[in-house]
Design an enzyme around this catalytic site. Structure first.
Site, PDB file in Angstrom:
ATOM      1  N   PRO A 144     114.957  12.912  67.651  1.00  0.00           N
ATOM      2  CG  PRO A 144     115.337  10.610  67.641  1.00  0.00           C
ATOM      3  CD  PRO A 144     115.210  11.713  68.663  1.00  0.00           C
ATOM      4  CB  CYS A 204     109.612   4.280  63.431  1.00  0.00           C
ATOM      5  SG  CYS A 204     109.061   4.898  61.555  1.00  0.00           S
ATOM      6  CG  HIS A 250     105.225   9.699  70.826  1.00  0.00           C
ATOM      7  ND1 HIS A 250     105.307   9.861  69.460  1.00  0.00           N
ATOM      8  CD2 HIS A 250     104.391  10.630  70.986  1.00  0.00           C
ATOM      9  CE1 HIS A 250     104.512  10.460  69.099  1.00  0.00           C
ATOM     10  NE2 HIS A 250     103.690  10.980  70.032  1.00  0.00           N
TER      11      HIS A 250
END
Length: 604
Positions: A214, A299, A372
């Site tokens: 995404p 995020c 990540h």
């Protein structure tokens, strides 16, 4: 008349304890007045229509009452009728006389038994509508508590169970083993849960697939259609904020739209609280068609973290577990959790979060963990730490944490794996998908060659924005020297898809232009293979200024946003004289600052 179930000690004891108070007196009174009056009185008092003079027994929902049901079920040969109401459940058993015998009303006449179970508490009657009115109803209602059913079956099988009419004149019996000499002791079992069983979940198989992560702003539907054209297998919508979805913002709900070409599709939700994400999950289950839902825990931008969402969840393991528990309660699709290594570089926590979540009962509804290889404070500076990702996948990080040793990072994590400190016993059973800086098929194969048990799913983010044809390169194992003309054709496709998606009026053109320019702020960073001295190009390498093989290729390599506007004019017509464009995100890993240059920082 009073029905007597005898010879099974558990049944007799249950009748003594759970028969409705005053039942014997009522039966005696009915005996003196006649069967018809008794039948009418019993039927009216119970609220159930009955055709035979049989009083109903009211039972609590306990193991002994269940013994009675099992015993009667072994007697009954013909049918079971089940009726639901708000106050009770009535189970009517019909039995006919055995060969050579006769019932109270005559040979072969049917004898009916009525059992009422109450209270049912929070039982949702709507959930019972699919049950058939047969003997299997007993199994459906009570088999949920494992062990209780087997215990009661054994208790009922200890002796012959008979149903005797008034005066003992007639009997309907089932042939079962002889009664045990000693009384049967029925174990005390925990109360049966009336919660509906969770719906089966089909997990998404990410192995050997290319997954487009995404991507905020630029991971829109037209872009994902381009990625499908270049052989991406799995796509995911842009990050959507839970609060905006719950308030009904149209722009946020538009992020969840799916194109028919997206055969495996998920959406990503960001939120900071379990109740918030649970409500979103309940709504998404009813309103959207997706194959999985990804929870954003990576995020790094302040606007998201200040609301407790994104990377802020990395410091709240208990909250993460509450989120998983709440969301899986309502979803028929699996979830995935995407996270960073931790809040800062010195204290990675991803391995600990994964370990604790895997211990949850709901972990069988999680398709994958995605890591990540950067911390929140690192954002996009420096390279992703694939050594730490590998140590999590192999179990080395969890083993070090369990031994109260420093969790290995970077080269130390690689050394820990070589020394065998990662035990297969602590390696995660849910697939671990790595993410960060994959920019060529050789880099991806190098990560797999570490032999850490990493998932074979190749997850692409910024690499797909800069090189949209990267899925093709990975699947075909080649460095594609794509021409400027082919890249322009790709942009034409994007514009066509954009006008189809956002509309072809002036507003649609403006929206398409805006997202095209956002994408061009990444595309310019691609250096053609034919120009490179060393192949392949690395994600964070900063090449010097260079002149390409033709004018169009040189324009596409420009970091000046005015050149990007010119490219958009080639596809969408001229812009107003005062038009200016500044990328929505500024990347601190590559771009210059202070002017209209630079690629975007992508969240997802």
């Amino acid at each position: 008349s009073k029905t007597v179930l005898k010879d099974n000690p558990a049944v007799v004891e249950a009748l003594k304890l759970y028969a409705k108070p005053g039942e014997a007196e009522a039966a005696a009174a009915a005996k003196g007045k006649g069967k018809g009056a008794a039948a009418s009185s019993a039927a009216s008092s119970k609220g159930v229509g009955v055709g035979a003079a049989t009083p109903a027994f009211e039972f609590q929902q306990t193991d002994k009452a269940m013994s009675v049901l099992v015993a009667v079920a072994n007697v009954v040969k013909d049918s079971v009728d089940v009726k639901f109401s708000q106050e009770k459940v009535t189970i009517a058993f019909a039995a006919t006389a055995a060969a050579g015998g006769d019932m109270a009303g005559g040979k072969g006449e049917e004898k009916r038994y009525y059992l009422e179970l109450r209270p049912w508490g929070a039982l949702d009657l709507a959930k019972c509508r699919h049950h058939t009115a047969d003997k299997n109803m007993i199994v459906v209602l009570y088999k949920q508590t494992k062990g209780v059913w087997d215990t009661l079956q054994r208790a009922a099988a200890e002796g012959e169970v008979e149903a005797e009419a008034e005066g003992g004149a007639a009997t309907a019996a089932a042939t079962v083993p002889a009664p045990a000499a000693a009384p049967v002791e029925v174990k005390s079992e925990p109360p049966m849960s009336l919660e509906p069983l969770p719906a089966p979940v089909k997990l998404v198989d990410f192995s050997n697939k290319v997954y487009i992560a995404p991507l905020t702003t630029v991971g829109n539907l037209p872009f994902r259609r381009i990625m499908k054209h270049y052989k991406a297998d799995i796509t995911c919508g842009e990050m959507a904020m839970a609060t905006n979805l719950l308030t009904g913002q149209n722009s946020e709900w538009a992020l969840l739209r799916r194109h028919p070409s997206e055969d495996i599709f998920g959406v990503q939700i960001a939120g900071g609280y379990a109740d918030q994400l649970t409500r979103v999950a309940e709504v998404l289950e009813k309103e959207v068609n997706v194959d999985f839902i990804d929870v954003n825990m990576g995020c790094p931008i302040d606007l998201v973290c200040d609301k407790g969402a994104g990377s802020a969840l990395l410091t709240r393991t208990t909250r993460i577990k509450d989120i998983v528990s709440g969301m899986t309660k309502f979803l028929s699709c699996p979830i995935t959790l995407k996270m960073r290594t931790g809040w800062n570089d010195n204290k990675p926590v991803a391995h600990n979060i994964i370990k604790q979540v895997e211990e949850m009962e709901q972990s069988n509804r999680i398709s994958a963990f995605m890591i990540h290889g950067r911390s929140r404070l690192q954002r996009y500076s420096r390279s992703a730490d694939w050594n730490y990702i590998g140590s999590v996948a192999s179990g080395a990080a969890a083993a070090a944490h369990a031994a109260e040793q420093p969790v290995p990072m970077g080269k130390a994590a690689a050394q820990a794996r070589l020394e065998g400190s990662g035990s297969t016993e602590v390696a995660p059973r849910i697939p671990i998908i790595g993410n960060g800086d994959i920019f060529s098929y050789t880099e991806w194969e190098d990560h797999l060659a570490m032999g850490t048990g990493l998932s074979t799913c190749c997850m692409l983010a910024r690499g797909a924005l800069i090189k949209p044809w990267l899925p093709t390169e990975i699947k075909e194992r080649r460095h594609w020297d794509i021409s400027a003309t082919e890249r322009l054709e790709m942009l034409k496709k994007f514009v066509d898809f954009g006008l189809e998606h956002w509309g072809s009026d002036q507003q649609g053109v403006n929206t398409t232009r805006r997202f095209l320019l956002e994408w061009l702020s990444f595309l310019y960073r691609y250096v053609p293979v034919g120009v490179l001295e060393v192949v392949p190009q690395r994600m964070n390498d900063r090449p010097p200024r260079y002149v390409c093989r033709n004018e169009l290729e040189t324009m596409m390599a420009s970091d000046d946003s005015r050149d990007w506007v010119k490219i958009s004019e080639m596809l969408l017509g001229p812009v107003p004289d005062d038009f200016k464009f500044l990328p929505k995100h500024k990347s601190n890993s590559y771009a210059s600052s202070g002017d209209q240059r630079g690629g975007g920082e992508v969240q997802g």
